[in-house]
Enzyme design. Structure first.
Site, PDB file in Angstrom:
ATOM      1  N   ALA A  69       0.837  -1.203   0.000  1.00  0.00           N
ATOM      2  CA  ALA A  69       0.000   0.000   0.000  1.00  0.00           C
ATOM      3  C   ALA A  69       0.871   1.253   0.000  1.00  0.00           C
ATOM      4  CB  ALA A  69      -0.907  -0.002   1.227  1.00  0.00           C
ATOM      5  N   GLY A 114      -0.039  -5.449   0.339  1.00  0.00           N
ATOM      6  CA  GLY A 114      -1.090  -5.493  -0.658  1.00  0.00           C
ATOM      7  C   GLY A 114      -0.659  -6.164  -1.949  1.00  0.00           C
ATOM      8  N   GLU A 117      -1.094  -9.762  -1.290  1.00  0.00           N
ATOM      9  CA  GLU A 117      -2.534 -10.032  -1.245  1.00  0.00           C
ATOM     10  C   GLU A 117      -3.139 -10.041  -2.645  1.00  0.00           C
ATOM     11  OE1 GLU A 117      -4.203  -8.304   2.898  1.00  0.00           O
ATOM     12  OE2 GLU A 117      -3.001  -6.891   1.734  1.00  0.00           O
ATOM     13  N   GLU A 137       2.774  -6.177   7.387  1.00  0.00           N
ATOM     14  CA  GLU A 137       1.934  -5.174   8.064  1.00  0.00           C
ATOM     15  C   GLU A 137       2.182  -5.113   9.566  1.00  0.00           C
ATOM     16  OE1 GLU A 137      -0.297  -6.352   4.306  1.00  0.00           O
ATOM     17  OE2 GLU A 137       0.856  -7.377   5.863  1.00  0.00           O
TER      18      GLU A 137
END
Length: 263
Positions: A69, A114, A117, A137
């Site tokens: 992110a 991300g 993911e 994270e």
């Protein structure tokens, strides 16, 4: 080839020979800011509905898949802002996971947070030999928020998922293959080529049967076995009404297995 987004977009859909490539393009690390997340959802929904897209490749370019992110953007968000945004974040990734067609991730360089993911949303993952994957994270005092706690544990098992999520450590391609996080490790220069070849082969297959197979596996894993079997039974019987089933069986009888040319 057709290209969806105008020049300067942070992601675009490129279509050629039945394969749609969802290409991230936000130099230099393909950080997934809110605008890119929303664009990913739009491109995934377009790839899902377009008849000329029969299979999909997720790709971030030769050097990096996606490093996660946009932390600078996230740092400016408070609790209230993230409560409002978190659903949109997950919906963007779920749109990719729900593309009713075969999807391959072509992972080069970093696929972190991300980025990892996003790769988890694919049906199969091709990784370059120098690729690095992880869910860091926890190092920010957070947990994965775009599906990582759920899709990672379903893919590699809860113990391995907890190890990666608890520690935030990054794994190299060879370890990622050992634990089932990626499916194929190939030379860096061949990642996209091999992912595209996989997608192109399936793009020539029976579209409805492939959709049925994907939905039956994916939704069956989210239900009890009796529900999954019912889903399988209904799709199996329903496919007997398709032209592809007729083509496939006629070709098998007349020419032998593996020679059908589906429309």
């Amino acid at each position: 080839m057709t290209v969806n987004e105008p020049s300067g977009a942070t992601a675009r859909l490129e279509v050629a020979d039945g394969v749609g490539t969802i290409r991230l393009d936000r130099p230099k690390m393909n950080a997934l800011d809110i605008a890119t997340q929303d664009l990913l959802r739009e491109l995934a929904e377009e790839a899902a509905r377009r008849e000329d897209v029969r299979a999909v490749v997720l790709y971030g370019g030769a050097k990096v898949f996606a490093a996660g992110a946009d932390i600078k953007e996230m740092r400016e968000m408070d609790h209230a802002a993230m409560v409002l945004r978190s659903r949109g974040l997950q919906e963007a990734f779920t749109a990719v996971a729900r593309i009713p067609k075969p999807v391959a991730a072509a992972v080069t360089g970093y696929a972190l947070g991300g980025g990892c993911e996003l790769a988890l949303c694919a049906d199969v993952r091709f990784a370059g030999e120098s690729a690095k994957l992880g869910q860091p994270e926890i190092l920010l005092g957070l947990i994965p928020g775009a599906g990582g706690t759920q899709r990672l544990s379903r893919l590699v098992g809860p113990a391995k998922a907890k190890d990666l999520i608890f520690t935030g450590r990054t794994v190299a391609a060879d370890e990622a293959a050992r634990i089932g996080l990626v499916d194929h490790v190939v030379p860096d220069s061949e990642v996209y080529e091999q992912a595209h070849a996989w997608a192109a082969r399936l793009a020539r297959g029976p579209a409805l049967a492939l959709r049925a197979a994907k939905e039956t596996v994916d939704f069956g894993l989210e239900a009890d076995i009796e529900t999954g079997l019912a889903l399988e039974r209904n799709w199996f019987a329903g496919l007997f009404a398709t032209e592809d089933r007729e083509i496939g069986m006629r070709s098998f009888v007349e020419e032998g297995p593996g020679k059908a040319k589906f429309r």
